[in-house]
Every structure is written in C-alpha cells, then in structure tokens.
Write a protein that holds these residues in place. Structure first.
Motif: not given
Lengths: 32, 185
Positions: A13-15, A17-20, A25, B54-55, B58, B152
């Motif tokens: 979920v973190m990945l 949230a950061w990349r997707g 997320a 994190i959200l 971003r 992460i």
C-alpha cells in the motif's frame, strides 16, 4: 504468517501510495 | 497553515514512524526480545500510520489521507490498550523489558494517543486543503523522499524478520527463537 502478510500488505500500500494511483492505494488500505 | 508547512509536518511524522520502527528493531536485535503477536500488530499499525503522510506528500494534503492515519491510530490504541489490560493485575511483571519505567506496549499506547491528538489538531487547519496542488513538487523534495523510502524499507524489512520469526504457521504467544532459523539449524 498472518502478521507477515499484514506487513507485506502495508508495504505494498505504501509503494502504491508513493508510485501508483491514489484510488488504488485508498482501496487497498481499506481492504487490508 | 500553508500546504508547504503541512507537507513538512507530514514528513516529520514519517521520521517519527521510522524512529518507532527502528526502536522496535533495537529491542529485537540488541536486547534479543522477539515481538509477541500483539507487539507485531502494534508495529503493523504504526507502519500503517505512514500511509496518510505518504499520500499527503505525493498528492497534497487531503482530509481523507489524515482519516486513514486516524483509523490506524485508533486501531493501534485498541491493540495496545488490550495488551496493557492483559498485564494490569497487581504482581504481573508485564511482557518484555521496560524502557524508562514503561513497557513497550504502554509507550505504544501513548504514541497512538499522541497520533490521534496530533492528527485531530492538524485537521483544524483548513488552508492546507485550499491551495493549488500544482504549488508542490510531485515528490516533496529530498527530505520527504528520504523519509518515505526509510519507512517503506523498514516495513519491508519487517516482512522478512516476521517471516523468520513466525515461519509459515501461527506466531508463538511468547516467541524465543526464530522459527525458520530453528528449522534450518
């Protein structure tokens, strides 16, 4: 094993949230 | 509060989560105290606290992102309260060692309650939600990126160490050895 899966789900979920995508997320966070 | 200041506070909160996860690892590897199932659940919920920030970094601050962290903090407070109550009877020495007079699950409860209060406090500042998203760099700068990848990485490391500790079955109530390493030996 269930805690390993929960840590893995949190990391994914973190990945995402950061990349997707944001809706993905949020959905995965709700599901996990 | 401006959007940029809110992002800075969100970044600092990620470093705070990283500090908690690193402190838990310090107890595990330096003091050789393996986390119990409830301890692991509290670690997971500390890690889940990081998804909201994190959200926010971003996509810009949104109330829904703070709500996610708030839900994780409430769940964490419930889990740590459960563990405090398990050891509340007079004469019970508690689980694991104490840090500055309190056991780790008591510190966890204080941490989750602090998170709930801080999240409610930051939600009071409406201006952070009104500014244009385009004002921010998409990834929040090097300070924020380091915080995100640190959290992460620590969460991913916990996937491996929890697998080593619990193996492929249910985790022991009072673990003293790494299940997968025991099988390999």
């Amino acid at each position: 094993m269930e805690f390993t899966i929960l840590f893995l789900a949190t990391a994914i979920v973190m990945l995402i949230a950061w990349r997707g995508q944001r809706p993905l997320a949020l959905g995965l966070f709700g599901a996990s | 509060m401006t959007q940029a200041r809110a992002i800075t506070l969100n970044t600092l909160s990620l470093y705070a989560v990283a500090l908690v996860l690193a402190a838990a690892y310090a107890a595990q590897f330096i003091l050789h105290e393996l986390p119990c199932p409830l301890c692991l659940l509290q670690r997971i919920l500390f890690a889940a606290l990081a998804v909201g920030p994190i959200l926010n970094i971003r996509f810009g601050p949104r109330p829904s992102h703070y709500a996610m962290s708030l839900l994780a903090a409430v769940a964490g407070a419930v889990a740590s309260t459960r563990q405090v109550l398990l050891h509340i009877m007079p004469g019970d020495a508690g689980y694991g060692s104490a840090l500055l007079g309190y056991h780790y699950y008591t510190w966890a409860l204080l941490g989750f309650v602090a998170a709930i209060v801080l999240l409610a406090a930051i939600l009071l500042f409406d201006r952070q939600f009104e500014e244009e998203k385009a004002v921010l760099p998409a990834t929040g700068g090097a300070f924020a990126q380091t915080a995100v990848w640190l959290v992460i990485a620590l969460t991913a490391a916990n996937v491996m160490t929890t697998l080593l500790e619990c193996g492929f079955g249910a985790c022991a109530d009072n673990p003293v050895v790494y299940e997968l390493l025991k099988r390999a030996a």
